[in-house]
Scaffold this active site. Structure first.
Site, short mmCIF file in Angstrom:
data_model
loop_
_atom_site.label_atom_id
_atom_site.label_comp_id
_atom_site.label_asym_id
_atom_site.label_seq_id
_atom_site.Cartn_x
_atom_site.Cartn_y
_atom_site.Cartn_z
N LYS A 22 0.83 -1.21 0.00
CA LYS A 22 0.00 0.00 0.00
C LYS A 22 0.86 1.25 0.00
CE LYS A 22 -2.57 2.68 3.43
NZ LYS A 22 -1.56 3.30 4.29
N ASN A 23 1.79 1.33 0.96
CA ASN A 23 2.51 2.59 1.13
C ASN A 23 3.54 2.85 0.03
OD1 ASN A 23 0.91 3.29 3.25
ND2 ASN A 23 2.35 2.63 4.85
N ARG A 93 -4.13 10.36 3.28
CA ARG A 93 -2.85 10.93 3.65
C ARG A 93 -1.93 11.12 2.44
NH1 ARG A 93 -1.53 14.12 7.36
NH2 ARG A 93 0.70 14.27 7.51
N CYS A 117 -5.31 8.33 8.79
CA CYS A 117 -5.68 7.73 10.08
C CYS A 117 -5.49 8.71 11.24
CB CYS A 117 -4.80 6.50 10.33
SG CYS A 117 -5.31 5.08 9.39
N ARG A 122 -0.13 15.13 12.54
CA ARG A 122 0.65 14.68 11.39
C ARG A 122 1.14 15.90 10.59
NH1 ARG A 122 -2.00 9.20 9.02
NH2 ARG A 122 0.12 8.97 8.25
N PRO A 123 2.17 16.57 11.10
CA PRO A 123 2.64 17.79 10.44
C PRO A 123 3.34 17.50 9.12
CG PRO A 123 4.13 17.18 12.22
CD PRO A 123 3.00 16.20 12.25
N ILE A 124 3.46 18.53 8.25
CA ILE A 124 4.22 18.34 7.01
C ILE A 124 5.34 19.40 6.90
CG2 ILE A 124 2.41 17.14 5.71
CD1 ILE A 124 1.98 19.86 4.20
N ASP A 125 5.79 19.86 8.08
CA ASP A 125 6.83 20.89 8.08
C ASP A 125 8.11 20.44 7.38
OD1 ASP A 125 6.77 19.23 10.57
OD2 ASP A 125 8.73 20.15 10.85
N GLN A 126 8.45 19.17 7.47
CA GLN A 126 9.69 18.70 6.83
C GLN A 126 9.54 18.63 5.31
OE1 GLN A 126 12.65 18.26 8.69
NE2 GLN A 126 11.23 19.29 10.08
N ASP A 305 3.30 0.43 12.03
CA ASP A 305 2.06 -0.03 11.39
C ASP A 305 1.70 -1.47 11.77
OD1 ASP A 305 2.04 2.44 10.25
OD2 ASP A 305 2.71 1.78 8.27
N ILE A 327 6.65 6.48 17.28
CA ILE A 327 6.43 7.27 16.05
C ILE A 327 5.18 8.16 16.20
CG2 ILE A 327 6.14 7.18 13.53
CD1 ILE A 327 8.73 5.79 14.37
N ARG A 397 -9.33 0.52 3.41
CA ARG A 397 -8.37 1.48 2.86
C ARG A 397 -7.02 0.83 2.61
NH1 ARG A 397 -7.18 5.43 6.76
NH2 ARG A 397 -5.47 5.62 5.32
C1 EPZ Z 1 3.90 6.92 6.60
O1 EPZ Z 1 3.21 8.04 7.13
C2 EPZ Z 1 2.86 5.84 6.42
N1 EPZ Z 1 1.84 6.31 5.51
C3 EPZ Z 1 2.27 5.46 7.77
O2 EPZ Z 1 1.43 4.34 7.57
C4 EPZ Z 1 3.39 5.06 8.75
O3 EPZ Z 1 2.85 4.86 10.03
C5 EPZ Z 1 4.47 6.13 8.81
O4 EPZ Z 1 4.93 6.47 7.46
C6 EPZ Z 1 5.69 5.70 9.61
O5 EPZ Z 1 6.24 4.53 9.06
C7 EPZ Z 1 2.06 6.30 4.20
O6 EPZ Z 1 3.10 5.89 3.72
C8 EPZ Z 1 0.97 6.82 3.35
P1 EPZ Z 1 6.20 10.00 8.72
P2 EPZ Z 1 3.89 9.46 7.13
O7 EPZ Z 1 6.30 11.25 7.95
O8 EPZ Z 1 4.78 9.57 5.96
C9 EPZ Z 1 6.81 13.24 12.20
C10 EPZ Z 1 -0.47 3.03 7.69
O9 EPZ Z 1 -1.02 2.48 8.67
N2 EPZ Z 1 6.82 14.24 11.10
O10 EPZ Z 1 7.24 8.95 8.53
O11 EPZ Z 1 2.83 10.48 7.31
C11 EPZ Z 1 5.41 12.63 12.39
O12 EPZ Z 1 4.61 13.44 13.21
C12 EPZ Z 1 0.02 4.45 7.80
O13 EPZ Z 1 -0.30 2.47 6.60
C13 EPZ Z 1 7.11 15.56 11.39
O14 EPZ Z 1 7.35 15.93 12.54
O15 EPZ Z 1 4.77 9.36 8.45
C14 EPZ Z 1 5.76 11.29 12.97
O16 EPZ Z 1 5.93 11.41 14.36
C15 EPZ Z 1 -0.41 5.13 9.05
N3 EPZ Z 1 7.14 16.46 10.36
C16 EPZ Z 1 7.11 10.92 12.35
O17 EPZ Z 1 7.63 12.15 11.83
C17 EPZ Z 1 6.90 16.09 9.07
O18 EPZ Z 1 6.96 16.97 8.18
C18 EPZ Z 1 7.05 9.92 11.20
O19 EPZ Z 1 6.08 10.36 10.24
C19 EPZ Z 1 6.62 14.75 8.78
C20 EPZ Z 1 6.58 13.83 9.82
#
Ligand code: EPZ
Length: 418
Positions: A22-23, A93, A117, A122-126, A305, A327, A397
């Site tokens: 999926k991801n 997402r 979910c 779930r910020p996107i600052d990075q 996950d 996480i 989903r």
């Molecule tokens: C991906 O989410 C997956 N989703 C998630 O799977 C998974 O839990 C996650 O990666 C971690 O492996 C998809 O691939 C669509 P992250 P993502 O950015 O990319 C922080 C599932 O069940 N962060 O790796 O949104 C954030 O808050 C889903 O299939 C920032 O601070 O996760 C978190 O604590 C749920 N700023 C950590 O990083 C940012 O700009 C990891 O998030 C981005 C993230």
């Protein structure tokens, strides 16, 4: 209302084939819109709602799609629209990958901010930091990200947190930037590597995916290619845990065993027999489990996950299990549902403490999010009596035909729609 009804107590036996990840798929489909010539033929696409949602979104942008059973053909040459602002975009997402993809190809994008979910902030600052470093301006207005650049120029970007989404999104944007981009402190998940491989098949020049540093040499344009999505590590992990929890002998095929190591190690620690094949894993379990401690970390650590399915299993493991979710800050909502089935659990912030109980008992419960839904399915299959699971749209989903797959292994599970 659709729901799953499970009569628990059956052991699981037989072979189950794992679908495409999926991801990976939800990043590869947006990435395909970067091809300005030729067609992308993508195989091993999972039949899940998040994929169908993205198919509708890129069609809306102007892509031509041919959807077959487990594959799609995407003709992106006709795309002219750079704004994605529909209900579908808001619902999921991974729609945020449209920002990186549209920015790379058209140097502009307007994309409504994503849902997904409810597992924490779930910020996107990075993501934004990366786009800005490449020369884009980013504004957030009326719930949408507006991203624009005259041109994108390669840069050195060090991420503050290890983020799957930011790594992939900025990698997409940098693919056609002038010069070299270096991304440091990146995510190493198998799906990050898969997206890099897909982009390289389209003509990109990306090295280092799967390590801490990714180097991207910008290319002028990308073209269509044929590609097959990797197997789903999380779906495979869910089936391994289900087999361990219910007892039985299940061979999980079409997987990459290397991706499963952190999960196999924990199952072995819990007293389960795990036998690795070339592209399969056999899980043999008498259903008598020992409590273990689990801490989720980025790959190659134990995946967040899979934490929720694992927690369901550990509810009946003897002794105490301590689960640390490092996480997401709010990924224990399924424990309230498991408690309705007799689980003994206490949550303190990001730590859950489980005291193993003899058995779970069937109850009416809900899937609070995607993986929580998988956890409830496992709990229902282990429990005495009947379990009804509501809100199963979350499960759909991300898990293709979950009830058919578990039924083929011997579970008594059916979907009701009334
Ligand atoms: C991906 O989410 C997956 N989703 C998630 O799977 C998974 O839990 C996650 O990666 C971690 O492996 C998809 O691939 C669509 P992250 P993502 O950015 O990319 C922080 C599932 O069940 N962060 O790796 O949104 C954030 O808050 C889903 O299939 C920032 O601070 O996760 C978190 O604590 C749920 N700023 C950590 O990083 C940012 O700009 C990891 O998030 C981005 C993230």
């Amino acid at each position: 209302m659709e729901r799953l009804i499970i009569k628990g107590g059956n052991s699981l036996n037989g072979t189950v084939d794992i679908n495409g990840a999926k991801n990976a798929a939800v990043a590869i489909i947006p990435a395909a819109i970067m091809a300005s010539e030729g067609i992308c033929v993508i195989d091993n696409i999972p039949d899940i709602e998040d994929v169908h949602c993205l198919e509708r979104i890129i069609e809306e942008l102007g892509a031509g799609l041919k959807i077959n059973k487990n594959s799609i053909e995407i003709d992106s040459t006709s795309i002219t629209r750079t704004a994605a602002c529909t209900e579908d975009v808001r619902r999921m997402r991974a729609s945020y990958y449209l920002i990186g993809a549209l920015l790379a190809r058209f140097k502009e994008a307007k994309v409504e901010l994503p849902g997904g979910c409810p597992i924490g902030v779930r910020p996107i600052d990075q993501h934004i930091k990366g786009f800005e470093a490449l020369g884009a301006t980013v504004t957030i207005e009326h719930g949408a990200a507006n991203v624009k650049a005259d041109k994108l120029v390669g840069a050195n970007i060090f991420f503050d947190v290890v983020s799957v989404g930011a790594t992939i999104n900025v990698m997409l944007a940098a693919t056609m930037a002038e010069g070299v981009t270096t991304l440091e402190n990146v995510a190493k998940e198998p799906h990050v590597v898969d997206v890099a491989n897909f982009l390289n098949s389209m003509g990109a020049n990306i090295r280092g995916a799967g390590t801490d540093i990714i180097k991207i040499k910008g290319v002028k344009s990308l073209k269509g290619c044929a590609y097959s999505v990797i197997p789903d590590q999380i779906e495979a992990g869910t089936f391994m845990i289900a087999a361990a929890a219910c007892g039985g002998d299940v061979t999980i095929t079409n997987i990459i065993p290397k991706h499963m190591e952190s999960i196999s190690a924990k199952l072995i620690e819990a007293g389960v027999e795990v036998v690795e094949g070339d592209d399969s894993i056999r899980v043999i379990s008498a259903g008598k489990l020992k409590g273990v401690n689990v801490k989720t970390t980025p790959y190659p650590g134990f995946p967040t996950d899979v934490q929720q399915p694992m927690t369901a299993m550990l509810c009946v493991a003897s002794g105490r299990s301590i689960i640390t979710e490092s996480i997401w800050e709010s990924r224990f909502k399924h424990l309230d549902e498991l408690k309705k089935m007799g689980a003994s659990a206490k949550v303190e912030g990001r730590i859950a403490i489980l005291e193993g109980v003899e058995k779970l008992t069937g109850a009416v419960v809900k899937a609070t999010d995607l993986r929580a839904g998988a956890a409830m399915v496992i709990a229902g299959m282990m429990a005495d009596g009947e379990t009804e699971i509501y809100n199963i749209e979350h499960i759909d989903r991300g898990y293709p035909h979950i009830e058919d797959k578990f039924r083929s292994l011997g579970a008594d599970i059916r979907r009701i729609n009334d």
